[in-house]
Design a protein around this motif. Structure first.
Motif, PDB file in Angstrom:
ATOM      1  N   VAL A   1      27.863  38.886  21.727  1.00 35.12           N
ATOM      2  CA  VAL A   1      27.828  38.346  20.370  1.00 35.12           C
ATOM      3  C   VAL A   1      27.142  39.364  19.468  1.00 35.12           C
ATOM      4  N   SER A   2      27.481  39.328  18.185  1.00 39.00           N
ATOM      5  CA  SER A   2      26.857  40.239  17.234  1.00 39.00           C
ATOM      6  C   SER A   2      27.139  39.788  15.814  1.00 39.00           C
ATOM      7  N   THR A   3      26.168  40.006  14.941  1.00 39.74           N
ATOM      8  CA  THR A   3      26.356  39.747  13.513  1.00 39.74           C
ATOM      9  C   THR A   3      26.655  41.044  12.772  1.00 39.74           C
ATOM     10  N   GLU A   4      26.772  42.144  13.515  1.00 41.76           N
ATOM     11  CA  GLU A   4      27.009  43.454  12.935  1.00 41.76           C
ATOM     12  C   GLU A   4      28.441  43.920  13.213  1.00 41.76           C
ATOM     13  N   PRO A   5      28.880  44.979  12.545  1.00 39.27           N
ATOM     14  CA  PRO A   5      30.249  45.481  12.754  1.00 39.27           C
ATOM     15  C   PRO A   5      30.500  45.919  14.192  1.00 39.27           C
ATOM     16  N   ARG A   6      29.442  46.342  14.895  1.00 46.34           N
ATOM     17  CA  ARG A   6      29.576  46.755  16.285  1.00 46.34           C
ATOM     18  C   ARG A   6      28.584  45.971  17.140  1.00 46.34           C
TER      19      ARG A   6
END
Length: 282
Positions: free
Chosen positions: A157-162
């Protein structure tokens, strides 16, 4: 904390959102929501020139003792405590219980906002406690601790582009440092054992990071309680790193866990203070 409530030399700070503060706060506590130290557009903390102004407006100067408290899970108090130490403040403490624990043990709660008495708060920066991007890139012999969740670390999971983690980082989710039954941190013996399992020695230079600082600050405070002296927070954290497409990322759970020496107890600069009548969390 009870003794500091009556001490005019102590500035008590509630770092929770304004609405939570107005639902009940410790006597004499002024409200400084954590969001105030961040630039809302970049999500970076304000400049070294702006931060002293922010703390000065709520009555902090170098002659005062600063006492912070929080609700679960203590991220806001930890972040402000780290910032104050970074700016050179010599006397910062965090209540060992959340405010709910303060209430449970008979602490008084007030509802009207406390007006701040502005002070002039300079800065005595020694670059202590903060790591910038170039220092993380240089690496050296430092240990890099990722305080995000295991899923974030693995790149699920991530809230960033990568997604993923900074190469070479060790995973230590902040939830594994948080205490039970309204305690801010776990007992020190449990902290020693968990941090030893990760592969960190008391003599190591440690850089903590998360998404943009607060969870990394919990790691900073926890390590201080164990006597670590060379700790830095990379507050740019994964938010900054992941948005630079030329910087590498790793995914999965690959990390080394070398055999380490036991972490010995020692005094810490950022004090986690216990409620009167309660035994220290040892």
């Amino acid at each position: 904390m009870a003794e500091h409530v009556e001490d005019a030399r102590t500035r008590i700070i509630d770092p929770r959102p304004r609405v939570k503060y107005l639902q009940g706060h410790v006597p004499r506590a002024v409200n400084l929501p954590l969001s105030e130290v961040y630039d809302r557009e970049t999500l970076a903390i304000h400049s070294e020139e702006r931060l002293p102004e922010i703390f000065g407006k709520v009555g902090v100067d170098f002659d005062s003792t600063v006492a912070l408290y929080d609700s679960y899970d203590g991220q806001s108090a930890a972040m402000l405590a780290w910032l104050l130490e970074y700016l050179g403040h010599p006397r910062v403490m965090i209540l060992s219980n959340y405010i709910e624990g303060w209430v449970k043990h008979g602490g008084q709660i007030l509802y009207r906002p406390v007006p701040a008495e502005p002070k002039i708060f300079g800065k005595k920066l020694g670059r202590r406690g903060r790591a910038l991007l170039n220092e993380v890139l240089q690496g050296g012999d430092s240990k890099l601790l990722d305080l995000r969740s295991e899923d974030e670390f693995q790149g699920k999971v991530s809230t960033e582009p990568r997604s993923g983690h900074i190469p070479g980082a060790l995973s230590l989710p902040w939830t594994e440092l948080i205490g039970k039954e309204l305690q801010f941190l776990k007992p020190q013996q449990e902290l020693r054992e968990r941090i030893g399992e990760v592969g960190v020695n008391l003599s190591d230079r440690v850089i903590t990071y998360c998404s943009n600082g607060p969870r990394a600050a919990i790691g900073y405070v926890a390590l201080q309680q164990l006597g670590f002296e060379n700790i830095q927070v990379y507050d740019g954290s994964f938010h900054e790193w992941a948005r630079k497409p030329d910087l590498p990322l790793e995914q999965g759970t690959i990390q080394e866990n070398p055999r380490v020496r036991p972490v010995a107890p020692a005094a810490s600069p950022c004090v986690v203070e216990n409620l009167p009548g309660m035994a220290p969390a040892e």
